[in-house]
Scaffold this motif. Structure first.
Motif, mmCIF file in Angstrom:
data_model
loop_
_atom_site.group_PDB
_atom_site.id
_atom_site.type_symbol
_atom_site.label_atom_id
_atom_site.label_comp_id
_atom_site.label_asym_id
_atom_site.label_seq_id
_atom_site.Cartn_x
_atom_site.Cartn_y
_atom_site.Cartn_z
ATOM 1 N N ARG A 157 18.689 -39.107 -112.203
ATOM 2 C CA ARG A 157 19.960 -39.148 -111.604
ATOM 3 C C ARG A 157 19.973 -38.849 -110.102
ATOM 4 N N GLY A 158 20.665 -39.520 -109.357
ATOM 5 C CA GLY A 158 20.945 -39.111 -107.973
ATOM 6 C C GLY A 158 19.539 -39.758 -107.196
ATOM 7 N N GLN A 159 18.855 -40.605 -107.782
ATOM 8 C CA GLN A 159 17.434 -41.145 -107.030
ATOM 9 C C GLN A 159 17.886 -42.476 -106.699
ATOM 10 N N PHE A 160 17.696 -43.207 -105.712
ATOM 11 C CA PHE A 160 17.769 -44.388 -105.164
ATOM 12 C C PHE A 160 16.280 -44.840 -104.905
ATOM 13 N N VAL A 161 15.743 -45.973 -105.684
ATOM 14 C CA VAL A 161 14.427 -46.506 -105.490
ATOM 15 C C VAL A 161 14.137 -47.442 -105.140
ATOM 16 N N MET A 162 13.222 -47.767 -103.887
ATOM 17 C CA MET A 162 13.024 -49.060 -102.872
ATOM 18 C C MET A 162 11.635 -49.520 -103.719
ATOM 19 N N LEU A 163 11.683 -50.565 -104.080
ATOM 20 C CA LEU A 163 10.300 -51.528 -104.295
ATOM 21 C C LEU A 163 9.443 -51.288 -103.125
ATOM 22 N N PRO A 164 8.017 -51.607 -103.098
ATOM 23 C CA PRO A 164 7.549 -51.691 -101.889
ATOM 24 C C PRO A 164 7.945 -52.582 -100.739
ATOM 25 N N GLY A 165 8.132 -52.329 -99.617
ATOM 26 C CA GLY A 165 8.735 -53.069 -98.621
ATOM 27 C C GLY A 165 10.013 -53.365 -98.951
ATOM 28 N N GLY A 166 10.866 -52.876 -99.977
ATOM 29 C CA GLY A 166 11.964 -53.273 -100.100
ATOM 30 C C GLY A 166 12.288 -54.707 -100.565
ATOM 31 N N ALA A 167 11.358 -55.139 -101.354
ATOM 32 C CA ALA A 167 11.205 -56.820 -101.279
ATOM 33 C C ALA A 167 12.329 -57.017 -102.518
ATOM 34 N N VAL A 168 13.512 -57.052 -102.092
ATOM 35 C CA VAL A 168 14.657 -57.666 -103.062
ATOM 36 C C VAL A 168 15.478 -58.432 -102.183
ATOM 37 N N ALA A 169 16.666 -59.178 -102.832
ATOM 38 C CA ALA A 169 17.339 -59.954 -102.010
ATOM 39 C C ALA A 169 18.275 -59.338 -100.904
ATOM 40 N N VAL A 170 18.681 -58.104 -101.462
ATOM 41 C CA VAL A 170 19.644 -57.219 -100.427
ATOM 42 C C VAL A 170 18.874 -57.094 -99.261
ATOM 43 N N GLY A 171 17.518 -56.489 -99.365
ATOM 44 C CA GLY A 171 16.756 -56.177 -98.415
ATOM 45 C C GLY A 171 16.401 -57.286 -97.545
ATOM 46 N N ALA A 172 16.459 -58.447 -98.189
ATOM 47 C CA ALA A 172 15.783 -59.816 -97.249
ATOM 48 C C ALA A 172 16.862 -60.354 -96.365
ATOM 49 N N LEU A 173 18.407 -59.689 -96.597
ATOM 50 C CA LEU A 173 19.419 -60.055 -96.001
ATOM 51 C C LEU A 173 19.276 -59.758 -94.628
#
Length: 360
Positions: free
Chosen positions: A149-165
């Protein structure tokens, strides 16, 4: 400060995409002069200058991901990746600006001084750090974070569609800069490919820019210089993230364009990985020795020197204008804190020592 190109060119995204301004946009597009290639149309996109706090390409990704963390009510934001992660250091320096506590789940990589500098700064900043002894533990620890709870996790390099925007915005920004300078339209982009977020976002962004007639030149060929191994930087994985990013744009009412054409011009150059991720490439070191003092952007062994080696080797084969993507922050690193470094776990101190950085 002007509005980021992502929202100025795609106003339908305003209020629908979580966003917080961290960088200074646009980053400069500068002519580049390289000995032996005089008279060529060479440019460098200075992503390294995206912030005086800590710059580089990771800032564009963090502007959406950290905003999303706030939107979801997170108190702590976790970066994940290798010991020398640029993304983790960028998050450690920018997350507190938003009231978020930075943390990092990291796995070992080959010890180099560049990587050790990043890890030592994370320790010196007092970041909550889980430095694993082996990458084998990473999937289990990552899964445990996702259910906390209360944790936001970013994959290596933030490699998700929202990050790629954010990198869609970089492509739109580049198109506007070329138009404003009446410069030749780039025929080739040379970009280091690590976590793939930058390359995927640029592919989706160029397709969108062409759909809006913002990019008036031919579709450029994207040269992704592999700095992390297959399958992380597999062409299929890059294009999959580009498609997910384009699908997100479409759901938000933005044009997607002919992504198939853009992706068909993607080339992944694998030989610059050399002996492996984080391991210096002999050709990269030669580029540092020969050109490091004359190029306007920083070179280091993990990413930028390998990408610059690709640039030097490919230039004789390329026609038309070329843009090199400079992704390593040129901002000064924060000072080391010897008292905190002395308290680092013994296995971390040994790794730092092997990299050539002494903690005592």
């Amino acid at each position: 400060m002007p509005e980021p190109a992502l929202f100025e060119c795609l106003p339908q995204l305003k209020g629908r995409v979580a966003f917080t301004l961290l960088g200074q946009w646009p980053t400069p597009l500068e002519p580049m002069r390289i000995k032996g290639f005089e008279g060529r149309d060479l440019f460098v996109k200075r992503e390294d200058m995206s912030s005086p706090i800590y710059g580089g390409n990771k800032i564009r990704t963090l502007e959406t991901l950290l905003a999303l963390a706030l939107q979801r009510g997170a108190r702590t934001v976790w970066s994940t990746g290798a010991y020398g992660s640029n993304h983790a250091l960028a998050a450690a320096l920018h997350a507190p600006r938003l009231g978020l506590a930075p943390a990092a789940l990291l796995f070992p990589q080959p010890p180099t001084l560049t990587a050790a500098d990043n890890l030592a700064r994370l320790i010196s900043l007092g970041v909550r750090l889980s430095a694993l002894r082996t990458i084998a533990l990473f999937p289990l620890r990552l899964a445990a974070l996702y259910v906390s709870r209360g944790q936001f996790v970013m994959l290596p390099g933030g490699a998700v569609a929202v990050g790629a925007l954010g990198h869609v915005g970089a492509a739109l920004e580049l198109a506007r800069q070329v138009r404003a300078a009446n410069a030749p339209w780039p025929r080739h982009l040379i970009v280091p490919a690590g976590s793939i977020c930058t390359v995927a976002g640029l592919l989706a962004g160029i397709a969108a820019a062409r759909a809006m007639n913002l990019w008036a030149g031919p579709t450029p060929r994207m040269h992704a210089i592999r700095v992390t191994p297959w399958p992380v930087t597999a062409k299929a994985r890059i294009t999959r993230l580009a498609r997910r990013t384009a699908s997100l744009l479409a759901r938000l009412g933005a044009p997607g364009g002919n992504l198939a054409e853009t992706c068909s011009l993607l080339e992944v150059h694998g030989r610059y990985l050399g002996p492996g991720y984080g391991k210096p490439l002999e050709r990269g070191q030669a580029v540092i020795n020969e050109f490091g003092s004359t190029l306007p952007f920083p070179l280091e062994s993990t990413y930028s020197a390998k990408a610059a080696a690709g640039l030097m080797d490919l230039l004789p084969q390329l026609d038309g204008a070329v843009v090199f993507w400079s992704t390593k922050s040129s901002a000064p690193l924060p000072p080391l804190d010897p008292s905190r470094l002395e308290l680092a776990p013994a296995h971390v101190q040994r790794w730092l020592a092997r990299a050539g950085l002494r903690t005592k």
